[in-house]
Design a protein around this motif. Structure first.
Motif, PDB file in Angstrom:
ATOM      1  N   TYR A 144       0.819  -1.213   0.000  1.00  0.00           N
ATOM      2  CA  TYR A 144       0.000   0.000   0.000  1.00  0.00           C
ATOM      3  C   TYR A 144       0.853   1.264   0.000  1.00  0.00           C
ATOM      4  O   TYR A 144       0.529   2.231  -0.696  1.00  0.00           O
ATOM      5  N   ILE A 145       1.946   1.267   0.766  1.00  0.00           N
ATOM      6  CA  ILE A 145       2.757   2.489   0.785  1.00  0.00           C
ATOM      7  C   ILE A 145       3.527   2.680  -0.527  1.00  0.00           C
ATOM      8  O   ILE A 145       3.937   3.797  -0.833  1.00  0.00           O
ATOM      9  N   HIS A 146       3.679   1.624  -1.314  1.00  0.00           N
ATOM     10  CA  HIS A 146       4.283   1.770  -2.643  1.00  0.00           C
ATOM     11  C   HIS A 146       3.250   2.163  -3.693  1.00  0.00           C
ATOM     12  O   HIS A 146       3.570   2.912  -4.616  1.00  0.00           O
ATOM     13  N   PHE A 147       2.027   1.648  -3.566  1.00  0.00           N
ATOM     14  CA  PHE A 147       1.073   1.790  -4.664  1.00  0.00           C
ATOM     15  C   PHE A 147      -0.262   2.420  -4.283  1.00  0.00           C
ATOM     16  O   PHE A 147      -1.052   2.735  -5.164  1.00  0.00           O
ATOM     17  N   GLY A 148      -0.531   2.588  -3.007  1.00  0.00           N
ATOM     18  CA  GLY A 148      -1.813   3.143  -2.584  1.00  0.00           C
ATOM     19  C   GLY A 148      -1.759   4.642  -2.386  1.00  0.00           C
ATOM     20  O   GLY A 148      -0.699   5.257  -2.336  1.00  0.00           O
ATOM     21  N   ASP A 149      -2.923   5.233  -2.260  1.00  0.00           N
ATOM     22  CA  ASP A 149      -3.052   6.646  -1.943  1.00  0.00           C
ATOM     23  C   ASP A 149      -3.315   6.734  -0.443  1.00  0.00           C
ATOM     24  O   ASP A 149      -4.410   6.403   0.011  1.00  0.00           O
ATOM     25  N   CYS A 150      -2.306   7.132   0.304  1.00  0.00           N
ATOM     26  CA  CYS A 150      -2.368   7.070   1.763  1.00  0.00           C
ATOM     27  C   CYS A 150      -3.072   8.295   2.350  1.00  0.00           C
ATOM     28  O   CYS A 150      -2.467   9.371   2.471  1.00  0.00           O
TER      29      CYS A 150
END
Length: 192
Positions: A144-150
């Motif tokens: 998620y931290i590589h590919f998600g919108d946090c």
């Protein structure tokens, strides 16, 4: 990365495969545990939390001392590249952002066997539940931290720390799912 299709398939993993692989195993182990053991709920929770903290220490240690080991020689440089160097060269390769089940079994199998043998089912299973849950949190957080919108502030901070690790200082910010042991061992990048 590999010319051999079998080896190549063992290094690639869509983000959801660890969930599909490990959740049924967790459910089966919990089912076995709750049908064969006299359960003390407080002890179960305490041991599961201990297992999760054990995971955080394992994650930190693996990332700091194995994934970022200083290697010499051709063979060790190849080994290092295969286990983590490739990720730092291509951090946006979505198929290599989570740990595939086969390598995870190779790493986790001895831990499961050792805890099971040393502590027995009553104590080991809750610890292992916390450990495996920690691993899944790690894998999903890393993806998620590589590919998600946090949008979540915790994940936004983890993403910021991890990007700092990838692009500025690979010798700090080793905790992916949680900065606890970066704080303990003073490897957390100072806030700007």
């Amino acid at each position: 990365m590999f010319q051999n299709d079998t080896l190549e398939s063992l290094t690639k993993c869509p983000w959801y495969i660890p969930l599909l692989f490990w959740i049924p195993i967790i459910v089966a182990c919990l089912s076995f545990y709750f049908t064969t053991q006299t359960v003390n709920p407080l002890l179960f929770i305490e041991l599961a939390l201990a297992g999760h903290i054990f995971w955080l220490l394992f994650e930190y240690s693996l990332h700091r001392f194995i994934f970022h080991m200083k290697t010499t020689g051709y063979i060790m440089n190849i080994v290092h590249f295969l286990i983590h160097g490739h990720h730092h060269i291509t951090p946006l390769d979505a198929d290599r952002a989570v740990f595939p089940p086969v390598p995870a079994l190779i790493v986790g199998g001895p831990i499961w066997a050792l805890l099971h043998k040393a502590l027995g089912v009553r104590i080991a299973y809750p610890i292992l539940l916390g450990f495996v849950t920690g691993y899944l949190v790690y894998d999903m957080t890393h993806f998620y931290i590589h590919f998600g919108d946090c949008d979540n502030s915790f994940l936004k901070n983890q993403k910021s720390r991890h990007i700092h690790h990838h692009y500025l200082q690979p010798n700090i910010n080793f905790g992916i799912s949680n900065p606890l042991f970066d704080v303990v061992f003073r490897t957390l990048a100072p806030k700007k």
